[in-house]
Design a protein around this motif. Structure first.
Motif, short mmCIF file in Angstrom:
data_model
loop_
_atom_site.label_atom_id
_atom_site.label_comp_id
_atom_site.label_asym_id
_atom_site.label_seq_id
_atom_site.Cartn_x
_atom_site.Cartn_y
_atom_site.Cartn_z
N ALA A 93 20.47 3.17 5.13
CA ALA A 93 19.65 3.62 4.01
C ALA A 93 19.88 2.75 2.78
O ALA A 93 18.94 2.39 2.06
N GLN A 94 21.14 2.41 2.51
CA GLN A 94 21.48 1.57 1.36
C GLN A 94 20.89 0.16 1.53
O GLN A 94 20.35 -0.41 0.58
N LYS A 95 20.97 -0.37 2.74
CA LYS A 95 20.41 -1.70 3.03
C LYS A 95 18.89 -1.68 2.84
O LYS A 95 18.32 -2.60 2.25
N THR A 96 18.24 -0.62 3.32
CA THR A 96 16.79 -0.48 3.16
C THR A 96 16.42 -0.41 1.69
O THR A 96 15.42 -1.00 1.26
N LEU A 97 17.23 0.28 0.89
CA LEU A 97 16.99 0.37 -0.55
C LEU A 97 17.09 -1.00 -1.21
O LEU A 97 16.24 -1.39 -2.01
N GLU A 98 18.10 -1.77 -0.83
CA GLU A 98 18.26 -3.12 -1.39
C GLU A 98 17.08 -4.02 -1.03
O GLU A 98 16.57 -4.76 -1.87
N ILE A 99 16.63 -3.94 0.22
CA ILE A 99 15.47 -4.73 0.65
C ILE A 99 14.22 -4.31 -0.13
O ILE A 99 13.44 -5.15 -0.57
N ALA A 100 14.04 -3.00 -0.31
CA ALA A 100 12.87 -2.50 -1.04
C ALA A 100 12.88 -2.97 -2.49
O ALA A 100 11.84 -3.32 -3.05
N GLU A 101 14.07 -3.01 -3.11
CA GLU A 101 14.19 -3.49 -4.50
C GLU A 101 13.82 -4.97 -4.57
O GLU A 101 13.13 -5.40 -5.50
N GLU A 102 14.29 -5.76 -3.59
CA GLU A 102 13.96 -7.18 -3.56
C GLU A 102 12.46 -7.41 -3.33
O GLU A 102 11.85 -8.27 -3.97
N ASN A 103 11.89 -6.63 -2.42
CA ASN A 103 10.46 -6.76 -2.14
C ASN A 103 9.60 -6.42 -3.35
O ASN A 103 8.55 -7.01 -3.56
N LEU A 104 10.06 -5.47 -4.16
CA LEU A 104 9.32 -5.11 -5.37
C LEU A 104 9.33 -6.28 -6.36
O LEU A 104 8.30 -6.58 -6.98
N LYS A 105 10.46 -6.96 -6.46
CA LYS A 105 10.55 -8.12 -7.36
C LYS A 105 9.62 -9.24 -6.92
O LYS A 105 9.09 -9.99 -7.74
N LYS A 106 9.43 -9.38 -5.60
CA LYS A 106 8.62 -10.46 -5.04
C LYS A 106 7.13 -10.11 -4.95
O LYS A 106 6.31 -10.98 -4.64
N ALA A 107 6.79 -8.85 -5.17
CA ALA A 107 5.41 -8.39 -4.96
C ALA A 107 4.43 -9.13 -5.86
O ALA A 107 4.69 -9.33 -7.05
N GLU A 108 3.34 -9.54 -5.27
CA GLU A 108 2.27 -10.23 -6.00
C GLU A 108 0.97 -9.49 -5.74
O GLU A 108 0.64 -9.20 -4.60
N GLY A 109 0.24 -9.22 -6.77
CA GLY A 109 -1.04 -8.53 -6.61
C GLY A 109 -0.86 -7.03 -6.59
O GLY A 109 0.23 -6.51 -6.34
N LYS A 110 -1.97 -6.33 -6.85
CA LYS A 110 -1.96 -4.87 -6.95
C LYS A 110 -1.51 -4.19 -5.66
O LYS A 110 -0.68 -3.29 -5.68
N ARG A 111 -2.08 -4.61 -4.54
CA ARG A 111 -1.78 -3.96 -3.27
C ARG A 111 -0.30 -4.08 -2.90
O ARG A 111 0.34 -3.10 -2.53
N GLN A 112 0.25 -5.31 -3.00
CA GLN A 112 1.66 -5.50 -2.68
C GLN A 112 2.56 -4.70 -3.62
O GLN A 112 3.57 -4.15 -3.19
#
Length: 134
Positions: A93-112
């Motif tokens: 769960a902690q690893k998934t949270l870290e990945i989700a935080e990183e993915n949010l930083k990388k998100a481009e565009g409204k949908r992402q």
């Protein structure tokens, strides 16, 4: 007096037994439900369900959105996904949270951005279900 709580997902019954009290995350905030609560139907948000068992111990469950119906001391919660806090692997769960935080930083565009925010909320909810905080 007790409440009969049933938590259902499309694939399984996650919980079906009597409880003393619950605290449910709805789209308009948290609600506490005790015996003889007024009838209500409400949308369930991504969040924690807190359950006071008959043994006076609080349990947590991660809910991933759905609906709840309360009436006649029966609570039916229909959700997309649900996991008991005790069943969640804390490292995963902690690893998934870290990945989700990183993915949010990388998100481009409204949908992402929307998808990344939802993934982050789901990941945070799973971690909160383990730790019991929100």
């Amino acid at each position: 007096m007790t409440l009969n709580l049933c938590v259902l997902t499309p694939n399984r019954i996650v919980w079906d037994s009597e409880v003393k009290e619950i605290i449910l995350s709805t789209n308009s905030g948290q609600i506490g439900v005790l015996p003889n609560h007024a009838p209500i139907a409400t949308a369930v948000d991504i969040g924690i369900l807190r359950i006071l068992g008959l043994n006076d111990q609080w349990l947590t469950m991660a809910l991933m959105g759905g609906f709840a119906r309360i009436g006649n001391n029966e609570i039916t919660v229909l959700v997309n996904e649900a996991e008991k806090g005790s069943d969640i692997n804390s490292e995963e769960a902690q690893k998934t949270l870290e990945i989700a935080e990183e993915n949010l930083k990388k998100a481009e565009g409204k949908r992402q951005l929307i998808e990344a925010n939802l993934a982050l909320r789901r990941a945070r909810t799973r971690v909160e279900a383990i730790t019991g905080i929100s």
